[in-house]
Scaffold this motif. Sequence first.
Motif, PDB file in Angstrom:
ATOM      1  N   PRO A   1       1.076   8.520  -5.017  1.00 35.63           N
ATOM      2  CA  PRO A   1       1.355   7.932  -3.647  1.00 35.63           C
ATOM      3  C   PRO A   1       1.152   6.315  -3.725  1.00 35.63           C
ATOM      4  CG  PRO A   1      -0.238   9.512  -3.282  1.00 35.63           C
ATOM      5  CD  PRO A   1       0.145   9.461  -4.962  1.00 35.63           C
ATOM      6  N   GLU A   2       1.986   5.383  -3.341  1.00 35.52           N
ATOM      7  CA  GLU A   2       2.005   4.094  -3.436  1.00 35.52           C
ATOM      8  C   GLU A   2       0.846   3.213  -2.685  1.00 35.52           C
ATOM      9  OE1 GLU A   2       4.930   0.263  -3.765  1.00 35.52           O
ATOM     10  OE2 GLU A   2       5.576   1.983  -3.304  1.00 35.52           O
ATOM     11  N   ASN A   3       0.728   3.739  -1.337  1.00 34.80           N
ATOM     12  CA  ASN A   3      -0.256   2.972  -0.736  1.00 34.80           C
ATOM     13  C   ASN A   3      -1.094   4.060   0.190  1.00 34.80           C
ATOM     14  OD1 ASN A   3       0.111   0.099  -0.954  1.00 34.80           O
ATOM     15  ND2 ASN A   3       2.120   0.715  -0.552  1.00 34.80           N
ATOM     16  N   GLU A   4      -0.618   5.594   0.174  1.00 34.92           N
ATOM     17  CA  GLU A   4      -0.809   6.249   1.315  1.00 34.92           C
ATOM     18  C   GLU A   4      -2.536   6.913   1.061  1.00 34.92           C
ATOM     19  OE1 GLU A   4       3.197   5.904   1.306  1.00 34.92           O
ATOM     20  OE2 GLU A   4       1.909   6.220  -0.261  1.00 34.92           O
ATOM     21  N   MET A   5      -2.875   6.802  -0.078  1.00 34.21           N
ATOM     22  CA  MET A   5      -4.325   7.338  -0.397  1.00 34.21           C
ATOM     23  C   MET A   5      -5.520   6.170  -0.626  1.00 34.21           C
ATOM     24  SD  MET A   5      -3.640  10.676  -2.757  1.00 34.21           S
ATOM     25  CE  MET A   5      -2.703  11.991  -2.017  1.00 34.21           C
ATOM     26  N   LYS A   6      -4.903   4.825  -0.389  1.00 34.85           N
ATOM     27  CA  LYS A   6      -5.807   3.764  -0.296  1.00 34.85           C
ATOM     28  C   LYS A   6      -6.773   3.936   0.762  1.00 34.85           C
ATOM     29  CE  LYS A   6      -2.874   1.655  -3.488  1.00 34.85           C
ATOM     30  NZ  LYS A   6      -1.846   0.229  -3.670  1.00 34.85           N
ATOM     31  N   TRP A   7      -7.854   2.877   0.638  1.00 34.82           N
ATOM     32  CA  TRP A   7      -8.800   3.149   1.641  1.00 34.82           C
ATOM     33  C   TRP A   7      -8.545   2.823   3.029  1.00 34.82           C
ATOM     34  CZ3 TRP A   7     -14.398   2.828  -0.272  1.00 34.82           C
ATOM     35  CH2 TRP A   7     -15.427   2.878   0.753  1.00 34.82           C
ATOM     36  N   ASP A   8      -7.677   1.654   3.128  1.00 31.71           N
ATOM     37  CA  ASP A   8      -7.184   1.204   4.410  1.00 31.71           C
ATOM     38  C   ASP A   8      -6.300   2.351   5.173  1.00 31.71           C
ATOM     39  OD1 ASP A   8      -4.797   0.832   2.870  1.00 31.71           O
ATOM     40  OD2 ASP A   8      -4.551  -1.261   3.287  1.00 31.71           O
ATOM     41  N   ALA A   9      -5.790   3.229   4.250  1.00 29.28           N
ATOM     42  CA  ALA A   9      -4.902   4.113   4.886  1.00 29.28           C
ATOM     43  C   ALA A   9      -5.817   5.381   5.405  1.00 29.28           C
ATOM     44  CB  ALA A   9      -3.774   4.754   4.007  1.00 29.28           C
TER      45      ALA A   9
ATOM     46  N   GLU B   1      -9.266   5.751   5.589  1.00 31.00           N
ATOM     47  CA  GLU B   1     -10.338   5.832   6.531  1.00 31.00           C
ATOM     48  C   GLU B   1     -10.529   4.027   7.121  1.00 31.00           C
ATOM     49  OE1 GLU B   1     -15.378   6.156   6.560  1.00 31.00           O
ATOM     50  OE2 GLU B   1     -14.163   5.935   4.416  1.00 31.00           O
ATOM     51  N   PRO B   2      -9.509   3.854   7.821  1.00 32.21           N
ATOM     52  CA  PRO B   2      -9.056   2.660   8.664  1.00 32.21           C
ATOM     53  C   PRO B   2     -10.491   2.159   9.395  1.00 32.21           C
ATOM     54  CG  PRO B   2      -7.841   4.319   9.474  1.00 32.21           C
ATOM     55  CD  PRO B   2      -8.455   4.833   8.473  1.00 32.21           C
ATOM     56  N   SER B   3     -11.210   3.172   9.926  1.00 34.42           N
ATOM     57  CA  SER B   3     -12.313   2.645  10.547  1.00 34.42           C
ATOM     58  C   SER B   3     -13.364   3.761  10.107  1.00 34.42           C
ATOM     59  CB  SER B   3     -12.417   2.956  12.176  1.00 34.42           C
ATOM     60  OG  SER B   3     -11.959   4.211  12.446  1.00 34.42           O
ATOM     61  N   ARG B   4     -14.734   3.254  10.088  1.00 37.32           N
ATOM     62  CA  ARG B   4     -15.795   4.004   9.556  1.00 37.32           C
ATOM     63  C   ARG B   4     -15.838   5.414   9.823  1.00 37.32           C
ATOM     64  NH1 ARG B   4     -22.127   1.936   8.733  1.00 37.32           N
ATOM     65  NH2 ARG B   4     -22.997   3.867   7.534  1.00 37.32           N
ATOM     66  N   GLY B   5     -16.045   6.448   9.083  1.00 34.63           N
ATOM     67  CA  GLY B   5     -15.950   8.073   9.487  1.00 34.63           C
ATOM     68  C   GLY B   5     -14.943   8.494  10.213  1.00 34.63           C
ATOM     69  N   SER B   6     -13.702   7.553  10.233  1.00 37.19           N
ATOM     70  CA  SER B   6     -12.424   8.062  10.891  1.00 37.19           C
ATOM     71  C   SER B   6     -11.302   8.361   9.499  1.00 37.19           C
ATOM     72  CB  SER B   6     -11.900   7.261  12.052  1.00 37.19           C
ATOM     73  OG  SER B   6     -10.662   7.770  12.528  1.00 37.19           O
ATOM     74  N   PHE B   7     -10.947   9.399   9.370  1.00 35.81           N
ATOM     75  CA  PHE B   7      -9.826   9.776   8.322  1.00 35.81           C
ATOM     76  C   PHE B   7      -8.758  10.259   8.828  1.00 35.81           C
ATOM     77  CE2 PHE B   7     -14.673  10.160   6.668  1.00 35.81           C
ATOM     78  CZ  PHE B   7     -14.544   9.319   5.514  1.00 35.81           C
ATOM     79  N   SER B   8      -7.861   9.448   7.971  1.00 34.44           N
ATOM     80  CA  SER B   8      -6.351   9.857   8.254  1.00 34.44           C
ATOM     81  C   SER B   8      -5.664  10.131   6.963  1.00 34.44           C
ATOM     82  CB  SER B   8      -5.611   8.561   9.007  1.00 34.44           C
ATOM     83  OG  SER B   8      -4.457   8.687   8.894  1.00 34.44           O
ATOM     84  N   TYR B   9      -4.852  11.285   7.103  1.00 35.25           N
ATOM     85  CA  TYR B   9      -4.308  11.669   5.814  1.00 35.25           C
ATOM     86  C   TYR B   9      -2.743  11.831   5.910  1.00 35.25           C
ATOM     87  CZ  TYR B   9      -9.137  12.592   4.455  1.00 35.25           C
ATOM     88  OH  TYR B   9     -10.513  12.623   4.262  1.00 35.25           O
TER      89      TYR B   9
ATOM     90  N   ASP C   1      -0.788  13.246   2.743  1.00 38.91           N
ATOM     91  CA  ASP C   1      -0.371  14.754   2.905  1.00 38.91           C
ATOM     92  C   ASP C   1       1.127  14.936   2.741  1.00 38.91           C
ATOM     93  OD1 ASP C   1      -2.878  15.447   3.289  1.00 38.91           O
ATOM     94  OD2 ASP C   1      -2.679  16.011   5.435  1.00 38.91           O
ATOM     95  N   ALA C   2       2.054  14.162   3.166  1.00 38.39           N
ATOM     96  CA  ALA C   2       3.430  14.281   3.277  1.00 38.39           C
ATOM     97  C   ALA C   2       3.924  14.213   1.713  1.00 38.39           C
ATOM     98  CB  ALA C   2       4.035  13.174   4.111  1.00 38.39           C
ATOM     99  N   ILE C   3       3.397  13.085   0.905  1.00 37.61           N
ATOM    100  CA  ILE C   3       3.848  12.924  -0.360  1.00 37.61           C
ATOM    101  C   ILE C   3       3.178  14.209  -1.143  1.00 37.61           C
ATOM    102  CG2 ILE C   3       3.176  11.760  -2.497  1.00 37.61           C
ATOM    103  CD1 ILE C   3       3.518   9.285  -0.931  1.00 37.61           C
TER     104      ILE C   3
ATOM    105  N   HIS D   1     -10.454  16.294   0.624  1.00 39.74           N
ATOM    106  CA  HIS D   1      -9.540  16.897   1.405  1.00 39.74           C
ATOM    107  C   HIS D   1      -8.406  17.302   0.493  1.00 39.74           C
ATOM    108  CE1 HIS D   1      -6.552  16.642   4.641  1.00 39.74           C
ATOM    109  NE2 HIS D   1      -5.767  16.173   3.650  1.00 39.74           N
ATOM    110  N   TYR D   2      -8.444  16.439  -0.967  1.00 39.01           N
ATOM    111  CA  TYR D   2      -7.187  16.987  -1.820  1.00 39.01           C
ATOM    112  C   TYR D   2      -7.700  17.875  -2.808  1.00 39.01           C
ATOM    113  CZ  TYR D   2      -4.411  13.582   0.779  1.00 39.01           C
ATOM    114  OH  TYR D   2      -3.646  12.962   1.790  1.00 39.01           O
ATOM    115  N   LYS D   3      -8.886  18.357  -2.621  1.00 39.75           N
ATOM    116  CA  LYS D   3      -9.624  19.088  -3.755  1.00 39.75           C
ATOM    117  C   LYS D   3      -8.712  20.392  -4.207  1.00 39.75           C
ATOM    118  CE  LYS D   3     -13.477  22.189  -4.657  1.00 39.75           C
ATOM    119  NZ  LYS D   3     -14.840  23.029  -4.022  1.00 39.75           N
ATOM    120  N   GLY D   4      -8.285  20.601  -5.605  1.00 37.98           N
ATOM    121  CA  GLY D   4      -7.587  21.310  -6.048  1.00 37.98           C
ATOM    122  C   GLY D   4      -5.848  20.975  -5.902  1.00 37.98           C
TER     123      GLY D   4
END
Length: 476
Positions: free
Chosen positions: A78-86, A88-96, A100-102, A152-155
């Motif tokens: 993934p070019e950008n989709e798993m980097k920190w800003d993508a 966990e854009p805010s503390r403790g709030s995760f977005s995948y 996931d699409a890739i 989240h991506y375990k395995g």
Amino acid sequence: MTKSVFRPPATALAALAATALAATALVAAATTTASAATGLGQLAAAKGRYIGTALANNHLGESAYATVADREFNSVTPENEMKWDATEPSRGSFSYGGGDAIVNHAQAHGQSVRGHTLVWHSQLPSWVSNGGFNAATLTSIMQNHISNVAGHYKGKLYAWDVVNEAFNEDGTRRQSVFQTTIGDGYIATAFQAARAADPTAKLYYNDYNIEGINAKSTAVYNMVKAFKQQGVPIDGVGFQTHLILGQVPSDLQANLQRFADLGVDVALTEVDVRMQTPADSGKLATQSSNYNALTKACLNVARCVGITLWGVTDKYSWVPDVFPGYGAPLLFDDNYNAKPAYTGMGTALGGTTSSPSPSASPSASPSTSPSSPPGRSCSATYRTVNQWNTGFQGEVTVANTGASAIGGWTVIWAFPNGQTVTQLWNGTLSQSGANVTVRNMSYNGSLAPNASTTFGFTGDWSGANGAPSPVTCAAS
């Protein structure tokens, strides 16, 4: 790397000069050699390697983009989709969503996935970079981020770039928020957190301008050596390989080998070769020879597991935005036509057929039998354990048939009826079309004479579920 972040030019090392005659021959060869029938990924799989690409989720809806990516590559990052800003854009709030699409796209097309990246000074949300946290708090934040994202991506992922670009050109540590707040120990802590979150993923340190032997690569080498001595869980080193035309380091292979000798895998992880635009036949020929050379360097190092291009097409490359006046760095031009560089890489991998058109569909071809070093050999026995509706379970037994112990193995087959592996255990999977390659894990590669091990998998089938033949094995 992304379009929005500056990266200094690759260090000018030994130039690979191309004569005018060679340039003419290479450009002409673009229309007569490469790997359309099988794709670069399948050619690489026959040699126990992968050829991958960086994927951008927002381009997957473009038919030509997806067609070329799915046909040519058996690994994606993934070019950008798993980097920190993508993620966990805010503390403790995760977005995948993007990641996931890739992953879902890759799984549907038999491609392995490299995660990129868990800890990096760039594309970091301001709440991390400007949070003013003390060492204990930032360490906890970093560990929590890794635990959530890698967990989240375990395995599902073959590997993670755990820490990215932690060194300066002179070999000193980059003064990132992690370095200045936590200190030198943050890298080891990140690797330990990643291992806890996903015990089966290969864990990589990744950086640029470390392709040749220089102050920066030596600093990374010394870190990896120390980690291996200290038991820090590091499995590989990623050499980004963002190069300038004609500047493939003459000591690339030697440098890859010295890292491999530490007991880690090595990979070229973000490859492109930029040129001053516009392109012309001479530049394209030199670029082709550069791609040929870097591919051969990887193939000549047993622990160089694969090469990832940093993008599918010149159309979406990050290079022109970051290096004005430069571009055309990839294998496919803006219109998805294969360039001479495609031939350069395909020839190194053993390709002999015509270049593909953008609309060409992937087609299955028999897998090439891998080879073993003298005195080492292995066999692979395939069986169907169970079958139901449109699913089945398979098992392969790998046996050392030689007189000497082996340190690793690669098993290759081609499914006769279009079957797809959906999950595999006790091995590392690459599938591109009908062709399947499975390599050993760290714990089951070493086999004494007459010893054996097994790996298993589940798969999907439709119409028929014939057993592949032959199923070949190569020892290392």
